[in-house]
Motif scaffolding. Structure first.
Motif, PDB file in Angstrom:
ATOM      1  N   GLY A   6       0.793  -1.223   0.000  1.00 54.28           N
ATOM      2  CA  GLY A   6       0.000   0.000   0.000  1.00 54.28           C
ATOM      3  C   GLY A   6       0.829   1.278   0.000  1.00 54.28           C
ATOM      4  N   ARG A   7       2.141   1.154   0.175  1.00 54.68           N
ATOM      5  CA  ARG A   7       2.999   2.344   0.176  1.00 54.68           C
ATOM      6  C   ARG A   7       3.045   2.925  -1.235  1.00 54.68           C
ATOM      7  N   VAL A   8       2.870   4.224  -1.354  1.00 54.85           N
ATOM      8  CA  VAL A   8       2.936   4.909  -2.651  1.00 54.85           C
ATOM      9  C   VAL A   8       4.396   5.234  -2.919  1.00 54.85           C
ATOM     10  N   VAL A   9       4.850   4.933  -4.144  1.00 51.07           N
ATOM     11  CA  VAL A   9       6.244   5.176  -4.514  1.00 51.07           C
ATOM     12  C   VAL A   9       6.306   6.087  -5.735  1.00 51.07           C
ATOM     13  N   TYR A  10       7.407   6.827  -5.817  1.00 51.79           N
ATOM     14  CA  TYR A  10       7.703   7.671  -6.978  1.00 51.79           C
ATOM     15  C   TYR A  10       8.726   6.919  -7.815  1.00 51.79           C
ATOM     16  N   ILE A  11       8.439   6.704  -9.095  1.00 56.87           N
ATOM     17  CA  ILE A  11       9.347   5.968  -9.972  1.00 56.87           C
ATOM     18  C   ILE A  11      10.393   6.945 -10.490  1.00 56.87           C
ATOM     19  N   ALA A  12      11.648   6.732 -10.085  1.00 54.87           N
ATOM     20  CA  ALA A  12      12.728   7.665 -10.398  1.00 54.87           C
ATOM     21  C   ALA A  12      13.482   7.294 -11.669  1.00 54.87           C
ATOM     22  N   LYS A  13      13.503   6.009 -12.030  1.00 56.45           N
ATOM     23  CA  LYS A  13      14.262   5.562 -13.205  1.00 56.45           C
ATOM     24  C   LYS A  13      13.454   4.565 -14.014  1.00 56.45           C
ATOM     25  N   GLY A  14      13.797   4.449 -15.289  1.00 59.72           N
ATOM     26  CA  GLY A  14      13.216   3.421 -16.141  1.00 59.72           C
ATOM     27  C   GLY A  14      11.874   3.798 -16.726  1.00 59.72           C
ATOM     28  N   ASP A  15      11.090   2.767 -17.061  1.00 61.70           N
ATOM     29  CA  ASP A  15       9.757   2.987 -17.620  1.00 61.70           C
ATOM     30  C   ASP A  15       8.896   3.750 -16.615  1.00 61.70           C
ATOM     31  N   ASN A  16       8.010   4.583 -17.114  1.00 65.24           N
ATOM     32  CA  ASN A  16       7.088   5.370 -16.287  1.00 65.24           C
ATOM     33  C   ASN A  16       7.803   6.287 -15.308  1.00 65.24           C
ATOM     34  N   GLY A  18       8.904   9.298 -13.245  1.00 62.26           N
ATOM     35  CA  GLY A  18       8.189  10.490 -12.817  1.00 62.26           C
ATOM     36  C   GLY A  18       6.738  10.248 -12.449  1.00 62.26           C
ATOM     37  N   LYS A  19       6.306   8.981 -12.430  1.00 61.98           N
ATOM     38  CA  LYS A  19       4.914   8.674 -12.084  1.00 61.98           C
ATOM     39  C   LYS A  19       4.837   8.028 -10.706  1.00 61.98           C
ATOM     40  N   LEU A  20       3.624   7.976 -10.176  1.00 62.89           N
ATOM     41  CA  LEU A  20       3.381   7.358  -8.881  1.00 62.89           C
ATOM     42  C   LEU A  20       2.746   5.987  -9.064  1.00 62.89           C
ATOM     43  N   ALA A  21       3.048   5.085  -8.149  1.00 61.61           N
ATOM     44  CA  ALA A  21       2.451   3.753  -8.156  1.00 61.61           C
ATOM     45  C   ALA A  21       2.342   3.265  -6.715  1.00 61.61           C
ATOM     46  N   THR A  22       1.635   2.151  -6.536  1.00 61.74           N
ATOM     47  CA  THR A  22       1.434   1.579  -5.212  1.00 61.74           C
ATOM     48  C   THR A  22       2.079   0.205  -5.142  1.00 61.74           C
ATOM     49  N   ILE A  23       2.706  -0.102  -4.013  1.00 60.35           N
ATOM     50  CA  ILE A  23       3.270  -1.439  -3.808  1.00 60.35           C
ATOM     51  C   ILE A  23       2.118  -2.381  -3.495  1.00 60.35           C
ATOM     52  N   VAL A  24       1.986  -3.437  -4.323  1.00 63.61           N
ATOM     53  CA  VAL A  24       0.908  -4.404  -4.164  1.00 63.61           C
ATOM     54  C   VAL A  24       1.421  -5.669  -3.486  1.00 63.61           C
ATOM     55  N   ASN A  25       2.697  -5.999  -3.736  1.00 56.28           N
ATOM     56  CA  ASN A  25       3.294  -7.189  -3.130  1.00 56.28           C
ATOM     57  C   ASN A  25       4.802  -7.002  -3.082  1.00 56.28           C
ATOM     58  N   ASN A  47      12.604  -2.970  -9.389  1.00 53.44           N
ATOM     59  CA  ASN A  47      13.665  -2.978  -8.403  1.00 53.44           C
ATOM     60  C   ASN A  47      13.494  -1.778  -7.470  1.00 53.44           C
ATOM     61  N   LEU A  48      13.762  -1.979  -6.197  1.00 55.43           N
ATOM     62  CA  LEU A  48      13.612  -0.898  -5.225  1.00 55.43           C
ATOM     63  C   LEU A  48      14.605   0.231  -5.467  1.00 55.43           C
ATOM     64  N   LYS A  49      15.714  -0.054  -6.160  1.00 54.53           N
ATOM     65  CA  LYS A  49      16.700   0.984  -6.448  1.00 54.53           C
ATOM     66  C   LYS A  49      16.146   2.026  -7.417  1.00 54.53           C
ATOM     67  N   ASP A  50      15.128   1.653  -8.192  1.00 54.55           N
ATOM     68  CA  ASP A  50      14.522   2.573  -9.157  1.00 54.55           C
ATOM     69  C   ASP A  50      13.387   3.397  -8.545  1.00 54.55           C
ATOM     70  N   LEU A  51      13.055   3.150  -7.287  1.00 54.55           N
ATOM     71  CA  LEU A  51      11.887   3.761  -6.660  1.00 54.55           C
ATOM     72  C   LEU A  51      12.285   4.634  -5.479  1.00 54.55           C
ATOM     73  N   GLN A  52      11.434   5.596  -5.179  1.00 54.42           N
ATOM     74  CA  GLN A  52      11.595   6.421  -3.982  1.00 54.42           C
ATOM     75  C   GLN A  52      10.286   6.366  -3.206  1.00 54.42           C
ATOM     76  N   LEU A  53      10.378   6.042  -1.934  1.00 59.91           N
ATOM     77  CA  LEU A  53       9.183   5.899  -1.105  1.00 59.91           C
ATOM     78  C   LEU A  53       8.640   7.270  -0.726  1.00 59.91           C
ATOM     79  N   THR A  54       7.332   7.423  -0.805  1.00 64.69           N
ATOM     80  CA  THR A  54       6.691   8.672  -0.387  1.00 64.69           C
ATOM     81  C   THR A  54       6.080   8.463   1.002  1.00 64.69           C
ATOM     82  N   LYS A  55       5.531   9.532   1.559  1.00 64.11           N
ATOM     83  CA  LYS A  55       4.912   9.429   2.882  1.00 64.11           C
ATOM     84  C   LYS A  55       3.476   8.918   2.808  1.00 64.11           C
TER      85      LYS A  55
END
Length: 133
Positions: A6-16, A18-25, A47-55
């Motif tokens: 349920g944590r919302v992440v900001y995709i920093a690298k790769g496909d998509n 600059g967009k936001l997504a939710t961790i499902v599993n 990969n978690l290295k491509d993501l930044q966790l939001t609040k």
């Protein structure tokens, strides 16, 4: 901030990027399954290295379907909260600054100079008043 369902992440690298997504599993220590139906991100393992966790966090359960994730996203008003966050505002300002022309940069420089002059004058007035008192 924890890597959790349920944590919302900001995709920093790769496909998509600059967009936001939710961790499902959580697949393992390095990878998570993402889904971002409201932001146009298809369900995929990243990969978690491509993501930044939001609040922000969306109240979902493990492996929920895309339509349920989208429903929870809209109920939690994540897009609205993101637009109001300092992080999103800084990204928008950076994007705007990168699109400025030479003349726009010149106008910005002159506006900053004028503002700094006003600040300097007001500071001098305050210093003068404090010396009198």
């Amino acid at each position: 901030r924890m890597v959790e369902i349920g944590r919302v992440v900001y995709i920093a690298k790769g496909d998509n990027e600059g967009k936001l997504a939710t961790i499902v599993n959580i697949v393992d220590g390095n990878k998570v399954l993402l889904d971002g139906p409201a932001s146009g991100v298809l369900r995929s393992v990243r990969n978690l290295k491509d993501l930044q966790l939001t609040k922000f966090k969306v109240p979902i359960r493990l492996q929920q379907r895309t339509k349920n994730v989208e429903k929870a996203w809209t109920e939690a008003e994540i897009s609205k909260k993101w637009e109001g966050s300092t992080w999103a505002k800084k990204l928008a300002a950076r994007k705007l600054r990168s699109t400025l022309s030479d003349f726009d940069r010149f106008k910005l420089m002159r506006a900053k100079q004028a503002r700094n002059r006003l600040v300097k004058v007001e500071l001098a007035k305050l210093k003068k008043a404090s010396r009198k008192a």
